[in-house]
Design a protein around this motif. Sequence first.
Motif, PDB file in Angstrom:
ATOM      1  N   ALA A 120       0.826  -1.200   0.000  1.00 51.57           N
ATOM      2  CA  ALA A 120       0.000   0.000   0.000  1.00 51.57           C
ATOM      3  C   ALA A 120       0.866   1.259   0.000  1.00 51.57           C
ATOM      4  N   VAL A 121       0.447   2.245  -0.773  1.00 51.23           N
ATOM      5  CA  VAL A 121       1.161   3.523  -0.859  1.00 51.23           C
ATOM      6  C   VAL A 121       0.514   4.465   0.144  1.00 51.23           C
ATOM      7  N   LYS A 122       1.208   4.706   1.264  1.00 52.58           N
ATOM      8  CA  LYS A 122       0.654   5.536   2.331  1.00 52.58           C
ATOM      9  C   LYS A 122       1.547   6.693   2.728  1.00 52.58           C
ATOM     10  N   THR A 123       2.708   6.829   2.061  1.00 49.07           N
ATOM     11  CA  THR A 123       3.614   7.930   2.371  1.00 49.07           C
ATOM     12  C   THR A 123       4.075   8.590   1.074  1.00 49.07           C
ATOM     13  N   LEU A 124       4.647   9.777   1.208  1.00 47.98           N
ATOM     14  CA  LEU A 124       5.180  10.482   0.052  1.00 47.98           C
ATOM     15  C   LEU A 124       6.435   9.781  -0.441  1.00 47.98           C
ATOM     16  N   GLY A 125       6.730   9.917  -1.731  1.00 46.34           N
ATOM     17  CA  GLY A 125       7.951   9.323  -2.272  1.00 46.34           C
ATOM     18  C   GLY A 125       7.735   8.729  -3.652  1.00 46.34           C
ATOM     19  N   ASP A 126       8.725   7.974  -4.103  1.00 45.81           N
ATOM     20  CA  ASP A 126       8.679   7.326  -5.410  1.00 45.81           C
ATOM     21  C   ASP A 126       8.383   5.841  -5.230  1.00 45.81           C
ATOM     22  N   TYR A 127       7.529   5.318  -6.106  1.00 44.82           N
ATOM     23  CA  TYR A 127       7.130   3.911  -6.050  1.00 44.82           C
ATOM     24  C   TYR A 127       7.183   3.316  -7.444  1.00 44.82           C
ATOM     25  N   LYS A 128       7.576   2.051  -7.521  1.00 41.31           N
ATOM     26  CA  LYS A 128       7.559   1.310  -8.779  1.00 41.31           C
ATOM     27  C   LYS A 128       6.201   0.619  -8.896  1.00 41.31           C
ATOM     28  N   VAL A 129       5.508   0.874 -10.006  1.00 41.66           N
ATOM     29  CA  VAL A 129       4.206   0.280 -10.254  1.00 41.66           C
ATOM     30  C   VAL A 129       4.308  -0.581 -11.507  1.00 41.66           C
ATOM     31  N   SER A 130       3.846  -1.816 -11.422  1.00 38.18           N
ATOM     32  CA  SER A 130       3.854  -2.723 -12.574  1.00 38.18           C
ATOM     33  C   SER A 130       2.438  -2.844 -13.117  1.00 38.18           C
ATOM     34  N   VAL A 131       2.347  -2.968 -14.443  1.00 34.58           N
ATOM     35  CA  VAL A 131       1.063  -3.152 -15.110  1.00 34.58           C
ATOM     36  C   VAL A 131       1.177  -4.388 -15.986  1.00 34.58           C
ATOM     37  N   ARG A 132       0.284  -5.351 -15.790  1.00 36.47           N
ATOM     38  CA  ARG A 132       0.264  -6.563 -16.597  1.00 36.47           C
ATOM     39  C   ARG A 132      -0.565  -6.275 -17.844  1.00 36.47           C
ATOM     40  N   LEU A 133       0.109  -5.962 -18.957  1.00 41.28           N
ATOM     41  CA  LEU A 133      -0.561  -5.573 -20.187  1.00 41.28           C
ATOM     42  C   LEU A 133      -1.028  -6.771 -21.001  1.00 41.28           C
ATOM     43  N   HIS A 134      -0.266  -7.830 -20.943  1.00 39.01           N
ATOM     44  CA  HIS A 134      -0.486  -9.022 -21.770  1.00 39.01           C
ATOM     45  C   HIS A 134       0.118 -10.168 -20.964  1.00 39.01           C
ATOM     46  N   PRO A 135      -0.290 -11.399 -21.188  1.00 40.06           N
ATOM     47  CA  PRO A 135       0.321 -12.491 -20.414  1.00 40.06           C
ATOM     48  C   PRO A 135       1.846 -12.541 -20.510  1.00 40.06           C
ATOM     49  N   GLU A 136       2.419 -12.006 -21.588  1.00 40.38           N
ATOM     50  CA  GLU A 136       3.865 -12.038 -21.764  1.00 40.38           C
ATOM     51  C   GLU A 136       4.540 -10.692 -21.540  1.00 40.38           C
ATOM     52  N   VAL A 137       3.755  -9.610 -21.335  1.00 35.75           N
ATOM     53  CA  VAL A 137       4.326  -8.264 -21.252  1.00 35.75           C
ATOM     54  C   VAL A 137       3.877  -7.579 -19.966  1.00 35.75           C
ATOM     55  N   THR A 138       4.862  -7.128 -19.180  1.00 39.55           N
ATOM     56  CA  THR A 138       4.595  -6.345 -17.985  1.00 39.55           C
ATOM     57  C   THR A 138       5.414  -5.062 -18.068  1.00 39.55           C
ATOM     58  N   ALA A 139       4.756  -3.925 -17.904  1.00 37.82           N
ATOM     59  CA  ALA A 139       5.431  -2.631 -17.949  1.00 37.82           C
ATOM     60  C   ALA A 139       5.583  -2.104 -16.530  1.00 37.82           C
ATOM     61  N   THR A 140       6.668  -1.385 -16.291  1.00 39.83           N
ATOM     62  CA  THR A 140       6.924  -0.802 -14.989  1.00 39.83           C
ATOM     63  C   THR A 140       7.195   0.694 -15.161  1.00 39.83           C
ATOM     64  N   PHE A 141       6.557   1.505 -14.323  1.00 41.68           N
ATOM     65  CA  PHE A 141       6.815   2.938 -14.355  1.00 41.68           C
ATOM     66  C   PHE A 141       6.933   3.443 -12.928  1.00 41.68           C
ATOM     67  N   THR A 142       7.466   4.651 -12.791  1.00 40.65           N
ATOM     68  CA  THR A 142       7.673   5.243 -11.476  1.00 40.65           C
ATOM     69  C   THR A 142       6.542   6.215 -11.160  1.00 40.65           C
ATOM     70  N   LEU A 143       5.920   6.046  -9.998  1.00 39.53           N
ATOM     71  CA  LEU A 143       4.884   6.931  -9.522  1.00 39.53           C
ATOM     72  C   LEU A 143       5.494   7.801  -8.430  1.00 39.53           C
ATOM     73  N   THR A 144       5.409   9.112  -8.613  1.00 37.78           N
ATOM     74  CA  THR A 144       5.905  10.046  -7.620  1.00 37.78           C
ATOM     75  C   THR A 144       4.720  10.632  -6.865  1.00 37.78           C
ATOM     76  N   VAL A 145       4.661  10.387  -5.566  1.00 38.84           N
ATOM     77  CA  VAL A 145       3.585  10.902  -4.717  1.00 38.84           C
ATOM     78  C   VAL A 145       4.154  12.103  -3.973  1.00 38.84           C
ATOM     79  N   ALA A 146       3.560  13.277  -4.250  1.00 35.46           N
ATOM     80  CA  ALA A 146       4.027  14.516  -3.635  1.00 35.46           C
ATOM     81  C   ALA A 146       2.896  15.139  -2.803  1.00 35.46           C
ATOM     82  N   ALA A 147       3.263  16.039  -1.918  1.00 34.25           N
ATOM     83  CA  ALA A 147       2.277  16.709  -1.085  1.00 34.25           C
ATOM     84  C   ALA A 147       1.566  17.793  -1.885  1.00 34.25           C
ATOM     85  N   ALA A 148       0.255  17.861  -1.749  1.00 32.80           N
ATOM     86  CA  ALA A 148      -0.529  18.908  -2.420  1.00 32.80           C
ATOM     87  C   ALA A 148      -0.315  20.211  -1.685  1.00 32.80           C
ATOM     88  N   LYS A 149      -0.278  21.262  -2.421  1.00 35.93           N
ATOM     89  CA  LYS A 149      -0.027  22.576  -1.804  1.00 35.93           C
ATOM     90  C   LYS A 149      -1.304  23.239  -1.430  1.00 35.93           C
TER      91      LYS A 149
END
Length: 149
Positions: A120-149
Amino acid sequence: MKIILTHEVNGLGAPGDIVEVKNGYGRNYLLPQGFAILWTKGAEKQVDVIKRARGAREIRDLGHANEVKGQLEGLSVKLALRAGNGGRLYGSVTPAEIVDAVKSAGGPELDRRRLQLPNAVKTLGDYKVSVRLHPEVTATFTLTVAAAK
């Protein structure tokens, strides 16, 4: 017990598939959760509708999955949420919020059920998120959670 899946179930099948499962698994889990409906001749006619809806959302083939993977991995996804002292969020980040953030960052539309978060993402920071696009393909991207002003 013969059922028709209405949602993707890992290790069992995709929406619209007609599968045979143990009575208890179907009666106590799949049917109450809304992942499946009982198979009848009338319900089998609904399979075409379910499969057409799935085709509109689904990644078409391996080449399309690799194309979407390239888009996602080059993407910078930022999410601004309210946070308290010490960088702790009020609540946690939901898959629906992540999908909306990807869409607003110029990425493709994703199915929230295909996201894979390590925890679970419960704090600020960078997280790696994986997405299962196809049974043979998984993509990974970085999610940056920042504080709202």
